[in-house]
Design an enzyme around this catalytic site. Structure first.
Site, short mmCIF file in Angstrom:
data_model
loop_
_atom_site.label_atom_id
_atom_site.label_comp_id
_atom_site.label_asym_id
_atom_site.label_seq_id
_atom_site.Cartn_x
_atom_site.Cartn_y
_atom_site.Cartn_z
CG HIS A 1 43.46 41.55 44.17
ND1 HIS A 1 42.87 40.35 43.63
CD2 HIS A 1 44.28 41.93 43.03
CE1 HIS A 1 43.26 39.93 42.31
NE2 HIS A 1 44.18 40.68 42.03
CB CYS B 1 5.37 61.80 47.38
SG CYS B 1 4.31 61.81 48.72
#
Length: 793
Positions: free
Chosen positions: A421, A752
């Protein structure tokens, strides 16, 4: 047999267009029973009372004018919300059933019991409002559900309670906020055969990743017993995530996340003192086990995809497993209302600096950062003490807490998962929340200044004090097209889903050692030689982490494959280049059990690292586990977009030895489409480019090490920081040379290294050198794209 009438309709006679008759929840159940039963979606049988029956009940008891009067008195301030709600609920519950409605409900209940072959069947009694589960108003948790209801008297009482729950304080507030007339909204009751989840398990499932909105994943939360504990956030459940596109292939098991929750309690049937359910502690065995096995996870995920495809939108579902038969059922399905409606054209990125020590961690919700004082409230009776704008810290929440949740800047709970919830309401309210911390109410105190960060991946952090942070809106509209492919550097699996909307062309560097260090945390050799470990403390910790594994090395393989799979899933079908582990010996030694297997080196940076470890007796078995994980990732999970890259390969002889070990471990270059790259970070890789290209499919330039070894500069030296320069002519010569020579023999070359991420203009130099791909950190992607486009003209 009872035929459907204006009061009661069985599920099989309902469809999703019947919202006005039986509400969103019940019409959806009817739709699934009618349309999806033959497609593998099992829904427990049941019936619904109609909105006409509700209105007839109110009219027969002369309640409409009373309700209108109480609401008006609340609106003009003559009654408090509590007073008005209580008066309306008491009046509804005290009403008498009209004879025809009472008869129809009991006749339908008898028929449902007969269908199940029993008397006084145990049923779930659920509320279904005619203005709930709509895309613009979810009404989640606004009305009540009653479980394990059996017998006519209990059924009629629970039905009255459902009617009354249309006027809980939270439901009145919610309708008022959304502009619904209280008397225009009617309530239908769903009476559904109970699944024996009390001796099995249950939970919640979404056909979309609830935090990132990644639409190719199914998220499943699971706990023992009945499902209310998962919905309410009373337990920390198991969490599983499945990659949807591979579910049509029966040979694959694309489970990309599998985290065991503590599951301290479970909800079971109760028959004493008039109670219908009760919570009991779980056993040690239940806490140590997963609720679902891999086949069940896949089965549920397939149901989620079937339901989503049928409804044409992401769905929020509740499921239950019958402990007697082992059968899985869907007991509710409604539209997902947060991520599916989010703005897909922008991303919000946060940067946090000067943060204090970490006080707590848990599951992150909401992807934002907040710095504010704590307001600790442990009981609902104290919610009037909440201070607007504070961080609400509590054990768990239920719908009664929504009014103060709206006034909070962030929420932190002891218990709950991503489908609890607290998590669902936080998303709807746009608040960051950290759920399932375990002990927030013990660690934090009122007025304490803290920073809540939910912007660092799946895990959220509570930092001491107010950190400095900033945010940036990243627009994904009008991203330029470039000839040079721009890829991403990724390390953290938990953060990978944040960037799925970036139009990147794959992942140019996925760092395996990050997964090992942050997810597995154990030296692979310590798992292989667990019985002979000398470090008793490490041995005990490893034993706890690897519970359920007869062969502890399998823990390494499973966790590494799943960790890398989240990165592979975000990029699929684009290439993902996974660099095999590149720890230095001092870093390996810090892993659990690592000190028993690592030598002490004076200069680990150029010591026993990368390729030299993979064929050596001291680590080869560990490298073979890495290979086994890659093979699982590609062949069992389906991520054949993964390419392997070997770091710090000094010589051609080393290359041959590593490739031989890999082939022996089932990773043969060219077999099943496998490509193997090599890092270009040592001058020898440039000098012997053609010979390396004979052994590997491509190169990826690591600028940090290439600069360090070209200039002879320790990249970590503060005194030499002004000498370490990736733009130095010698370094640029190396880059131009490897690109030119590799291209001559048909090999690909990517970049990279960190340089273009730190300075996007560096990308122009790479484009001029003829680089094929540039891989950068996600937050610099758009800047680099712009510079590349400019350089390409």
């Amino acid at each position: 047999m009872l035929s459907s009438n204006q009061n009661v309709i069985f599920f099989e006679q309902l469809a999703r267009g019947d919202v006005a008759k039986v509400g969103g929840k019940n019409s959806s159940l009817g739709e699934m029973v009618q349309q999806l039963g033959g497609k593998g979606v099992s829904v427990p049988g049941g019936f619904a009372t109609t909105s006409d029956a509700f209105r007839a009940y109110l009219a027969a008891n002369d309640l409409n004018s009373f309700i209108r009067d109480q609401v008006e008195r609340f609106d003009d301030g003559r009654l408090t919300l509590k007073q008005a709600g209580e008066a309306i609920r008491e009046a509804i519950f005290a009403g008498d059933w009209p004879d025809d409605i009472r008869t129809d409900i009991l006749t339908a209940y008898k028929e449902l019991s007969e269908r199940a072959g029993t008397e006084n069947l145990s049923v779930a009694v659920r509320s279904s409002a005619t203005a709930e589960d709509l895309p613009e108003a979810s009404f989640a948790g606004q009305q009540e559900t009653y479980l394990n209801v059996h017998g006519e008297t209990a059924l009629l009482e629970s039905c009255r309670r459902c009617y009354a729950s249309l006027f809980t304080d939270r439901a009145i507030t919610y309708r008022r906020h959304h502009g619904f007339d209280h008397l225009e909204v009617a309530l239908s009751i769903g009476v559904q055969q109970m699944v024996r989840a009390d001796i099995g398990g249950s939970g919640v499932m979404f056909s979309i990743d609830t935090e990132s909105g990644f639409d190719k994943a199914v998220l499943i939360n699971a706990a023992w017993g009945l499902g209310e504990n998962v919905v309410q956030g009373a337990v920390n459940p198991d969490e599983y995530e499945v990659y949807k596109p591979f579910l049509t292939n029966e040979k694959l098991k694309p489970i990309i996340e599998k985290t065991r929750g503590s599951k301290d309690i479970k909800m079971v049937y109760a028959r004493e003192d008039g109670a219908m359910t009760r919570n009991v502690p779980t056993s040690k065995a239940e806490r140590a086990a997963f609720v679902l096995d891999d086949d069940e996870i896949i089965e549920l995920a397939r149901m989620a995809v079937t339901i989503e495809d049928h409804y044409g939108q992401p769905m929020d579902m509740e499921w239950a497993k019958d402990g007697g038969t082992g059968k899985l059922y869907i007991v509710q399905a409604r539209p997902e209302t947060v991520q599916s409606r989010a703005n897909a054209g922008t991303l919000k990125s946060y940067t946090i600096e000067n943060k204090g020590r970490t006080l707590l961690t848990g599951l992150s919700v909401g992807g934002a950062v907040v710095a504010a004082p704590v307001c600790l409230i442990e009981h609902a009776r104290d919610i009037d003490k909440f201070i607007d704008g504070a961080i609400l810290v509590t054990s768990t929440t239920d719908p009664d807490w929504v009014p103060i949740m709206k006034r909070a800047s962030a929420i932190v709970t002891d218990h709950g998962g991503r489908t609890s919830h607290a998590a669902i309401v936080s998303r709807e309210l746009g608040l960051p929340a950290i759920v399932g911390t375990g002990d927030a109410t013990h660690v934090l105190h009122d007025h304490q200044e803290v920073t809540v960060s939910c912007a660092e991946g799946d895990h959220g952090f509570v930092y001491e004090g107010f950190a400095d942070y900033s945010s940036e809106e990243i627009s994904l509209t009008d991203v330029p097209e470039t000839k040079t492919k721009i890829m991403l550097n990724m390390a953290s699996p938990s953060a990978a889903f944040r960037w799925w909307r970036l139009p990147a062309e794959g992942v140019g560097l996925a760092r395996m050692e990050f997964v090992v260090n942050n997810v597995i945390k154990v030296h692979p050799m310590a798992l292989i030689h667990f019985d002979t470990l000398r470090d008793e403390a490490a041995k005990a910790e490893i034993a706890e982490m690897t519970r359920g594994y007869d062969d502890k090395a399998d823990f390494f393989v499973d966790e590494l494959a799943r960790g890398l799979s989240r990165i592979a899933a975000v990029a699929y079908p684009h290439r993902v280049i996974v660099r095999m582990s590149d720890f230095k010996t001092n870093e390996y030694a810090e892993l659990l059990g690592g000190r028993d297997f690592e030598p002490k080196e004076e200069n680990p940076m150029i010591g026993w690292r990368g390729a030299s470890r993979y064929y050596a007796d001291g680590y080869r078995p560990g490298f073979e586990l890495e290979c086994k994980a890659i093979r699982k990732l590609r062949e069992e999970m389906g991520f054949d977009n993964v390419i392997v890259m070997i770091p710090f390969c000094r010589t051609l002889t080393e290359a041959d030895k590593v490739l031989e070990v890999m082939e022996g471990a089932g990773l043969k270059r060219g077999e099943n489409g496998l490509e193997i790259y090599v890092m270009c970070e040592i001058p020898a890789n440039v000098i012997l480019a053609e010979q390396f290209a004979e052994r590997f499919d491509g190169f990826s330039i690591g600028s940090n090490d290439l600069t360090q070894l070209t200039l002879g500069v320790d990249r970590d030296s503060g005194e030499l920081a002004d000498v370490f320069d990736e733009r130095d002519p010698a370094v640029l010569w190396m880059i131009r040379s490897i690109v030119e020579r590799a291209h001559k023999v048909g090999a690909k070359v990517g970049f990279c290294g960190q340089a273009p991420s730190n300075s996007p203009s560096y990308a122009k130099l790479l484009v001029e050198a003829g680089i094929d791909t540039i891989s950068v950190t996600p937050d610099s992607f758009l800047d680099v794209k712009g510079h590349v486009k400019e350089a390409e003209g």
